[in-house]
Design a protein around this motif. Sequence first.
Motif, PDB file in Angstrom:
ATOM      1  N   LYS A  62       0.974  -1.115   0.082  1.00  0.00           N
ATOM      2  CA  LYS A  62      -0.113   0.194   0.163  1.00  0.00           C
ATOM      3  C   LYS A  62       0.746   1.352  -0.092  1.00  0.00           C
ATOM      4  O   LYS A  62       2.046   1.226   0.513  1.00  0.00           O
ATOM      5  N   LEU A  63       0.496   2.375  -0.558  1.00  0.00           N
ATOM      6  CA  LEU A  63       1.009   3.360  -0.748  1.00  0.00           C
ATOM      7  C   LEU A  63       1.156   4.476   0.410  1.00  0.00           C
ATOM      8  O   LEU A  63       1.929   5.378   0.561  1.00  0.00           O
ATOM      9  N   THR A  65      -1.390   6.453   1.334  1.00  0.00           N
ATOM     10  CA  THR A  65      -2.188   7.733   1.060  1.00  0.00           C
ATOM     11  C   THR A  65      -3.785   7.653   1.473  1.00  0.00           C
ATOM     12  O   THR A  65      -4.086   6.272   1.659  1.00  0.00           O
ATOM     13  N   GLU A  66      -4.300   8.589   1.129  1.00  0.00           N
ATOM     14  CA  GLU A  66      -5.870   8.535   1.727  1.00  0.00           C
ATOM     15  C   GLU A  66      -6.346   7.784   0.575  1.00  0.00           C
ATOM     16  O   GLU A  66      -7.432   7.590   0.984  1.00  0.00           O
ATOM     17  N   ASP A  68      -5.677   4.787  -0.668  1.00  0.00           N
ATOM     18  CA  ASP A  68      -5.286   3.342  -0.424  1.00  0.00           C
ATOM     19  C   ASP A  68      -6.487   2.246  -0.997  1.00  0.00           C
ATOM     20  O   ASP A  68      -6.129   1.172  -1.879  1.00  0.00           O
ATOM     21  N   ARG A 135       0.453   3.205  -8.511  1.00  0.00           N
ATOM     22  CA  ARG A 135       1.027   4.619  -8.453  1.00  0.00           C
ATOM     23  C   ARG A 135       0.211   5.456  -9.407  1.00  0.00           C
ATOM     24  O   ARG A 135       0.085   6.579  -9.061  1.00  0.00           O
ATOM     25  N   ASP A 138      -3.163   6.171  -7.870  1.00  0.00           N
ATOM     26  CA  ASP A 138      -3.075   6.940  -6.883  1.00  0.00           C
ATOM     27  C   ASP A 138      -3.067   8.518  -7.453  1.00  0.00           C
ATOM     28  O   ASP A 138      -3.675   9.382  -6.850  1.00  0.00           O
ATOM     29  N   ARG A 139      -2.216   8.674  -8.445  1.00  0.00           N
ATOM     30  CA  ARG A 139      -2.077  10.288  -9.026  1.00  0.00           C
ATOM     31  C   ARG A 139      -3.311  10.284  -9.692  1.00  0.00           C
ATOM     32  O   ARG A 139      -3.596  11.676  -9.350  1.00  0.00           O
ATOM     33  N   ALA A 142      -5.480  11.587  -6.883  1.00  0.00           N
ATOM     34  CA  ALA A 142      -5.299  12.786  -6.285  1.00  0.00           C
ATOM     35  C   ALA A 142      -5.747  14.125  -7.250  1.00  0.00           C
ATOM     36  O   ALA A 142      -6.125  14.976  -6.735  1.00  0.00           O
TER      37      ALA A 142
END
Length: 265
Positions: A62-63, A65-66, A68, A135, A138-139, A142
């Motif tokens: 898991k990275l 971040t919020e 995940d 990743r 996730d970007r 964001a």
Amino acid sequence: MLRLQERGENIYYTPLSEGKHHILIDDMTRENMDRRKQDGFRPAVILKSSPGNFQALLTIPKLGTEFDRDVGNRITERLNREYGDKKLCGCIHPHRALGFENRKPKHRKEDGTYPQVKLLVTERRQCAKALELSRQIDREDAEAARKRTLVRQAPSSSLRPGDPASAYYAHLENIRRHLVIEDHSRADTMIALRMRANGHSREAVAETIRTYAPTIRESAKGRDWQRYAERIADYAFGMAGDRDMMRNQRYWPLWRKIEGLDKID
């Protein structure tokens, strides 16, 4: 567990981890297994769950971040849509237990027995290709969060015609002027139907609901938004949506004006 199987139960494991995602690709054919390998996705475990049918488990960290949870769900949905069970989109998901029988009635043999779940591959590894994909997602999450903030803060006059995010909030504002929204899911189904009528694709509607529906709730936690968005899109573009489109045909011109696609008289 043996007693459960003797009773006729199917036995499953659900892998859980605080720091890792365990991504299940379910119901793979041999052909899809080969394509998955060629595409560079390397599982830690491969099971033969029934004759000609396979399950694979990919492990990635898991990275932190919020996003995940959403990252795990979206990777699961993408990989299964490409290689496995197109209906599977939740990251936390059970797989068949090694050494136990797959007791689905369709797999019952003539002698009354069932095929056993077999372990084909096991390797302590993380999948670099899936980590790269996580990743990227996730970007995307964001960036979507940033856009949500901008769109919510923007005056209605600055919303862009044809933009799915602008369409979502424009229809929401219109619905709120006429109804007290006690059920946000109902509002989302209404918006999805309107967006379909205005020419937005199923994929655009599902992604818009997944991205922006959480913003109109006081709390967005505890819900699988990917699965929620798929259900809303299934309605809007399914038989029920076809029926409701025809019932509301007289409103189509209004719905276009709400999005700024046609001038308001």
